[in-house]
Scaffold this motif. Structure first.
Motif, PDB file in Angstrom:
ATOM      1  N   GLY A  95       0.854  -1.187   0.000  1.00  0.00           N
ATOM      2  CA  GLY A  95       0.000   0.000   0.000  1.00  0.00           C
ATOM      3  C   GLY A  95       0.885   1.230   0.000  1.00  0.00           C
ATOM      4  N   ILE A  96       0.561   2.205  -0.828  1.00  0.00           N
ATOM      5  CA  ILE A  96       1.346   3.430  -0.895  1.00  0.00           C
ATOM      6  C   ILE A  96       0.392   4.620  -0.823  1.00  0.00           C
ATOM      7  N   ASN A 145       8.884   5.567   5.160  1.00  0.00           N
ATOM      8  CA  ASN A 145       8.362   6.930   5.093  1.00  0.00           C
ATOM      9  C   ASN A 145       9.441   7.876   4.599  1.00  0.00           C
ATOM     10  N   LEU A 146       9.037   8.881   3.832  1.00  0.00           N
ATOM     11  CA  LEU A 146       9.984   9.905   3.435  1.00  0.00           C
ATOM     12  C   LEU A 146       9.265  11.133   2.905  1.00  0.00           C
ATOM     13  N   ILE A 147       9.980  12.246   2.931  1.00  0.00           N
ATOM     14  CA  ILE A 147       9.512  13.435   2.238  1.00  0.00           C
ATOM     15  C   ILE A 147       9.998  13.279   0.805  1.00  0.00           C
ATOM     16  N   PHE A 148       9.051  13.337  -0.116  1.00  0.00           N
ATOM     17  CA  PHE A 148       9.318  13.059  -1.525  1.00  0.00           C
ATOM     18  C   PHE A 148       9.303  14.365  -2.310  1.00  0.00           C
ATOM     19  N   GLN A 149      10.375  14.644  -3.014  1.00  0.00           N
ATOM     20  CA  GLN A 149      10.508  15.835  -3.844  1.00  0.00           C
ATOM     21  C   GLN A 149      10.201  17.127  -3.076  1.00  0.00           C
ATOM     22  N   GLU A 151       8.076  18.382  -1.265  1.00  0.00           N
ATOM     23  CA  GLU A 151       6.740  18.917  -1.038  1.00  0.00           C
ATOM     24  C   GLU A 151       5.686  17.872  -0.683  1.00  0.00           C
ATOM     25  N   TYR A 152       6.054  16.619  -0.774  1.00  0.00           N
ATOM     26  CA  TYR A 152       5.098  15.536  -0.575  1.00  0.00           C
ATOM     27  C   TYR A 152       5.586  14.630   0.550  1.00  0.00           C
ATOM     28  N   TYR A 153       4.628  14.018   1.242  1.00  0.00           N
ATOM     29  CA  TYR A 153       4.981  12.999   2.232  1.00  0.00           C
ATOM     30  C   TYR A 153       4.502  11.668   1.677  1.00  0.00           C
ATOM     31  N   LEU A 154       5.341  10.648   1.801  1.00  0.00           N
ATOM     32  CA  LEU A 154       5.057   9.338   1.238  1.00  0.00           C
ATOM     33  C   LEU A 154       5.195   8.270   2.308  1.00  0.00           C
ATOM     34  N   THR A 155       4.239   7.367   2.333  1.00  0.00           N
ATOM     35  CA  THR A 155       4.328   6.169   3.162  1.00  0.00           C
ATOM     36  C   THR A 155       4.089   4.958   2.283  1.00  0.00           C
ATOM     37  N   LEU A 156       4.932   3.958   2.496  1.00  0.00           N
ATOM     38  CA  LEU A 156       4.843   2.698   1.780  1.00  0.00           C
ATOM     39  C   LEU A 156       4.749   1.594   2.824  1.00  0.00           C
ATOM     40  N   LEU A 157       3.763   0.742   2.677  1.00  0.00           N
ATOM     41  CA  LEU A 157       3.596  -0.415   3.562  1.00  0.00           C
ATOM     42  C   LEU A 157       3.646  -1.684   2.729  1.00  0.00           C
ATOM     43  N   SER A 158       4.243  -2.716   3.287  1.00  0.00           N
ATOM     44  CA  SER A 158       4.315  -4.002   2.605  1.00  0.00           C
ATOM     45  C   SER A 158       3.856  -5.109   3.543  1.00  0.00           C
TER      46      SER A 158
END
Length: 178
Positions: A95-96, A145-149, A151-158
């Motif tokens: 899930g992203i 988790n990371l700040i992407f580019q 301006e965006y916050y990203l979470t990835l779950l596996s």
């Protein structure tokens, strides 16, 4: 795990909007911006499956409000926010979520969710984790988790532990250099 992304504005420099809109699989999206994000997501998934995973006619269906391949050989999760569309591909369910980090009332959000958000990053970590867990269908065994580019916050779950850090690939640059 490979994560492909693109900027809609960059995509529209290479392909006419009318062509991208042919990737629609729904009539239920009323906003043109949301429809373009949706169609760009479908464009990205279809083209990554064809060009990277060599699937000539990938069949995507929606099951439990989640797009997936009919044969379930590859799992993917899709997100979009603002000008970015991003999709994670893995052998295991994932899930992203991605959110543009606009200002929010942290005190109000803390009360609403019974949390103590001390920064925008803190709030968006909570929010993207929540959204990614809905897409995965669970909290997952792995979280990234990371700040992407900037301006965006990203979470990835596996659903499974990963053997390596996710690899982020700008799809348009990738196909340009192939």
């Amino acid at each position: 795990m490979n994560i492909f992304y693109l900027k809609i504005t960059e995509l529209l420099k290479k392909y006419p909007e009318e062509e991208i809109l042919t990737y629609s699989d729904t009539n239920k999206i009323s906003s043109k911006e949301r429809l373009l994000q949706h169609c760009t997501g479908r464009f990205l998934v279809q083209n990554v499956l064809k060009k990277i995973y060599n699937m000539q006619k990938p069949q995507i269906i929606t099951r439990n409000k989640k797009p997936q391949l009919t044969d379930n050989k590859i799992n993917f999760s899709l997100a979009h926010s603002g000008d970015i569309v991003i999709v994670a591909f893995d052998n295991y369910p994932c899930g992203i979520d991605l959110e543009y980090m606009r200002p929010v009332n942290l005190e109000g959000m803390s009360k609403r969710y019974n949390k103590n958000f001390i920064s925008l990053e803190d709030f968006y970590k909570f929010w993207t984790n929540y959204e990614a867990s809905i897409k995965l269908g669970s909290t997952g065994e792995f979280e990234y988790n990371l700040i992407f580019q900037n301006e965006y916050y990203l979470t990835l779950l596996s659903a499974s532990k990963m053997s390596s850090t996710p690899v982020f690939i700008d799809f348009l640059n990738y196909i340009k250099n192939c």
